[in-house]
Design a protein around this motif. Structure first.
Motif, PDB file in Angstrom:
ATOM      1  N   PHE A 264      44.989  27.806  40.369  1.00 54.94           N
ATOM      2  CA  PHE A 264      45.145  29.120  40.997  1.00 54.94           C
ATOM      3  C   PHE A 264      46.580  29.608  40.880  1.00 54.94           C
ATOM      4  O   PHE A 264      46.832  30.785  40.587  1.00 54.94           O
ATOM      5  N   THR A 265      47.534  28.710  41.104  1.00 50.64           N
ATOM      6  CA  THR A 265      48.942  29.096  41.054  1.00 50.64           C
ATOM      7  C   THR A 265      49.330  29.604  39.670  1.00 50.64           C
ATOM      8  O   THR A 265      50.060  30.594  39.531  1.00 50.64           O
TER       9      THR A 265
ATOM     10  N   ASN B 134      47.192  30.744  37.523  1.00 50.26           N
ATOM     11  CA  ASN B 134      46.211  31.764  37.154  1.00 50.26           C
ATOM     12  C   ASN B 134      45.388  31.356  35.931  1.00 50.26           C
ATOM     13  O   ASN B 134      44.955  32.202  35.145  1.00 50.26           O
ATOM     14  N   TRP B 135      45.122  30.059  35.791  1.00 52.86           N
ATOM     15  CA  TRP B 135      44.262  29.565  34.721  1.00 52.86           C
ATOM     16  C   TRP B 135      42.853  29.364  35.286  1.00 52.86           C
ATOM     17  O   TRP B 135      42.392  28.252  35.498  1.00 52.86           O
TER      18      TRP B 135
END
Length: 379
Positions: A26-27, A29-30
């Motif tokens: 998530f961090t 953005n994958w």
């Protein structure tokens, strides 16, 4: 634990480390079928399995078998030799390709494909003018098949070998991990497996070229071009980066999960010494090392005065999630028209066998509740 709580057959058992890898996705953005978690999860699998294995993370064990058959060159009209005593997912991909399954019965030691019947079937198919294109052997319930004999037969007749090790991650034969003997191997990370990515699987092969082909097919077979061009049929089979993150957290505790399942199996073996007519599936000799994904028993209805189905119903009534053994594929309506080589070994196992709760998070109280329920069912 309250007797009102259900004891599940093989529930997920998270490590607590999965969340950090999910958060990483998530961090960064994958949130896609690309990302660091996929690469690292595949690396973890390759390190664990050894033998220069190349792993491709996919959405299921079924999709992994499908791609393995394609890589093995199986096409419509070809014959594929399959183990009859297995789950349907081991065979369905054969029909996806328009190929024909040929079913082989089990042997009594491991309950897996009988090497003697396998060779007889190959010789018979060759005589009929139809040499099989591929063999799919299964390491059922985590118990290694007689894989050294099966490998020799596959090489003797120059037939590609696929190992369905969906239930056997961490099982080994003569020190070598299941899934690494054949031309291709299969793993599953379904929610009930020894580790899970919620759903998911992996295709194991022997070269980077084959892995690259597998990834190509699993991502819609897009040609190298600045636009969307496709020269082959592809599939949407690639594992996503979040699921792979769960897998990374699970790999950190895989050895512990195997250890706990082995302890549960040892518990059952000790407890069933008290009862007549109940036999626990066991390793034939020291070369066979099972992860004991599921602990399975055979009930002799004459000695135990109870059938496997009666015991299954009794456990179910008491909220214990036992399961009947797989119904052999040659007895399934969808496969009834296909050739079968064997007698009634797998059928007899199906009619007299039961899988007991085997999760790595079973408590001692739950184990004792299972045995006390079995004891009451035998009265």
């Amino acid at each position: 634990m309250s007797k009102n709580n259900k004891i599940w057959l093989s529930p997920p058992h998270l490590s607590g480390e999965e969340q950090k890898y999910i958060q990483q996705a998530f961090t960064k953005n994958w949130i896609a079928t690309e990302g660091e978690n996929i690469t690292e999860f595949e690396n973890d699998l390759e390190f664990f399995l050894g033998k220069n294995i190349k792993a491709t993370a996919l959405i299921s064990g079924t999709s992994s078998i499908h791609l393995a058959l394609i890589l093995a060159g199986v096409k419509a009209g070809d014959e594929v030799i399959c183990q009859s005593f297995t789950f349907v997912a081991s065979v369905n991909p054969v029909l996806y390709l328009g190929a024909t399954p040929i079913f082989i019965d089990s042997e009594n030691d491991t309950w897996n494909m009988c090497p003697v019947l396998l060779e007889q079937a190959i010789q018979d198919r060759i005589k009929s003018g139809k040499k099989p294109k591929c063999i799919i052997v299964v390491h059922l319930y985590g118990m290694p098949a007689k894989i050294s004999e099966i490998v020799k037969i596959a090489k003797k007749y120059d037939i590609k070998l696929i190992e369905d090790a969906a239930e056997a991650l961490g099982s080994s034969y003569d020190g070598q991990m299941c899934g690494t003997f054949g031309d291709y191997g299969i793993l599953s990370f379904n929610g009930n497996k020894i580790i899970t990515t919620s759903s998911g699987g992996a295709l194991l092969c022997k070269s980077y070229i084959e892995k690259r082909k597998a990834v190509f097919l699993a991502t819609q077979a897009k040609d190298v071009a600045d636009y969307y061009q496709h020269s082959e049929v592809g599939y949407n089979y690639r594992m996503n980066n979040i699921s792979a993150g769960i897998g990374r957290g699970q790999m950190e505790v895989l050895d512990k999960r195997i250890e706990e399942r082995i302890k549960t199996n040892q518990f059952y073996k000790k407890e069933f010494l008290k009862y007549k007519g109940i036999q626990v599936l066991n390793e034939p000799n020291q070369k066979f090392k099972s992860n004991y994904w599921l602990s399975c028993i055979i009930i002799d209805k004459k000695s135990a005065k109870k059938t496997a189905y009666e015991m299954y119903c009794h456990l179910k009534l008491n909220k214990i999630d036992a399961r009947l053994l797989w119904k052999p594929m040659h007895l399934q309506p969808v496969f009834s028209k296909y050739k079968f080589y064997g007698t009634k070994i797998s059928q007899t196992l199906f009619e007299n066998g039961l899988c007991l709760p085997s999760g790595s998070n079973l408590t001692i109280d739950e184990k004792q509740r299972i045995m006390s329920t079995i004891a009451s069912g035998l009265k």
